[in-house]
Design a protein around this motif. Sequence first.
Motif, PDB file in Angstrom:
ATOM      1  N   GLN A  82       0.807  -1.223   0.000  1.00 50.70           N
ATOM      2  CA  GLN A  82       0.000   0.000   0.000  1.00 50.70           C
ATOM      3  C   GLN A  82       0.840   1.273   0.000  1.00 50.70           C
ATOM      4  OE1 GLN A  82      -3.295  -0.351  -0.558  1.00 50.70           O
ATOM      5  NE2 GLN A  82      -2.612  -2.496  -0.656  1.00 50.70           N
ATOM      6  N   HIS A  83       2.177   1.145   0.096  1.00 49.58           N
ATOM      7  CA  HIS A  83       3.017   2.337   0.036  1.00 49.58           C
ATOM      8  C   HIS A  83       2.862   3.031  -1.321  1.00 49.58           C
ATOM      9  CE1 HIS A  83       5.459   0.447   3.372  1.00 49.58           C
ATOM     10  NE2 HIS A  83       5.420   1.714   3.768  1.00 49.58           N
ATOM     11  N   GLU A  84       2.460   4.306  -1.271  1.00 47.08           N
ATOM     12  CA  GLU A  84       2.437   5.080  -2.509  1.00 47.08           C
ATOM     13  C   GLU A  84       3.873   5.265  -3.013  1.00 47.08           C
ATOM     14  OE1 GLU A  84      -0.193   5.774  -4.054  1.00 47.08           O
ATOM     15  OE2 GLU A  84      -1.781   5.558  -2.545  1.00 47.08           O
ATOM     16  N   GLU A 125       5.935   7.788  -1.059  1.00 44.59           N
ATOM     17  CA  GLU A 125       6.178   7.313   0.308  1.00 44.59           C
ATOM     18  C   GLU A 125       7.252   6.222   0.311  1.00 44.59           C
ATOM     19  OE1 GLU A 125       3.419   5.705   4.005  1.00 44.59           O
ATOM     20  OE2 GLU A 125       2.949   5.084   1.959  1.00 44.59           O
ATOM     21  N   GLY A 131       5.863   1.182  -6.184  1.00 45.47           N
ATOM     22  CA  GLY A 131       4.799   1.832  -5.431  1.00 45.47           C
ATOM     23  C   GLY A 131       3.455   1.142  -5.602  1.00 45.47           C
ATOM     24  N   ARG A 132       2.473   1.625  -4.893  1.00 48.29           N
ATOM     25  CA  ARG A 132       1.134   1.028  -4.894  1.00 48.29           C
ATOM     26  C   ARG A 132       0.589   0.878  -6.308  1.00 48.29           C
ATOM     27  NH1 ARG A 132      -4.126   3.406  -1.567  1.00 48.29           N
ATOM     28  NH2 ARG A 132      -5.575   1.742  -2.158  1.00 48.29           N
TER      29      ARG A 132
END
Length: 338
Positions: free
Chosen positions: A103-105, A108, A132-133
């Motif tokens: 779920q890490h963008e 992020e 990333g997500r």
Amino acid sequence: MTRSPIWHSLSEVPAELGATAVSIGNYDGVHRGHRHVLSQLIHHARSRALTPVALTFWPHPRHVMRGVAEPPLITGHEDRDRLLLLAGVGGVLDLEFTREFAQHEAEEFVRIFLVEGLGARCVVLGEDALFGRANAGTIETMRELGEQYGFEVVTVSDLGPEGQGSGRISSSAIREALLGGDVEEAAVMLGRRHTVADVVHHGHRRGREMGFPTANLGPAPQGLVPADGVYAGFLTVIEQHPGHLGTPALAGAPATISIGTNPTFTAQGVPQRTVEAYVHDDHTLDLYGDTVRLEFVDYQRPTLKFDGIDDLVEQMHRDVEVTRRTLDTSSVSEPPAD
């Protein structure tokens, strides 16, 4: 005590690591294409006085997101990280991949793991890298984040079987070759012979009774098991059972490797796929409990069902002779890495 250069969380990354150059990937197989990227990572790290680090994941993200063990992996977990270190990186950040982690963008992920966690000053990636997500981050995203956080982004072109610019070496192509029994073609793409590893288990002792004692691997060895059949190869003991310490460990011993369900004996029980290796000429070996690595050189023949034990033994003698001739023209050592 020397700290391991393999880290499983940011808390394990040594404070003295300093600024880094980082490449990100799953690296299944650590094949020639991967090593091409890693060689560029090392080159750019050295020219900028940075430490080259490979950031990778386990389990494979597709296994986690799809809930099934597909695709089958070319290398096991420990072998993958070992091969990354052999490629010359200064450290491996091997992160556990979970649905929560996914779920890490993109921003992020870069901020937490590359910038704050590894002190990245240079990021080296293939041209089609995603992160990333939902794999929303692209090379363009990484370049924008590099401008924001102060790191350089270097892209690396794909490497083909005959060199840069001639197609693309991929983990899926290597899996296809291995599942078709073409261990020679897989070796070309890997840049080394394919291997599997496991602890030697007790089998039915049929081979010993026929004069061909075998080292039997378990039902789920580390590494992708090639198609059923008989192969020429080598066996190496990579970790001895405590009871065997003090005796010489085999290294690159010629072996005839059999993969399949032993169809000649299926009437005697439920068919079970096995991987077993006969080490030539030494019937006194005790490998039970040792961890061994099997190296595949060449496919010899398919698995066959024989009318009786005598026919099977005769064929096994022929297999060993074919293996000898094959290995006589092959080097025990792996091909050099790119």
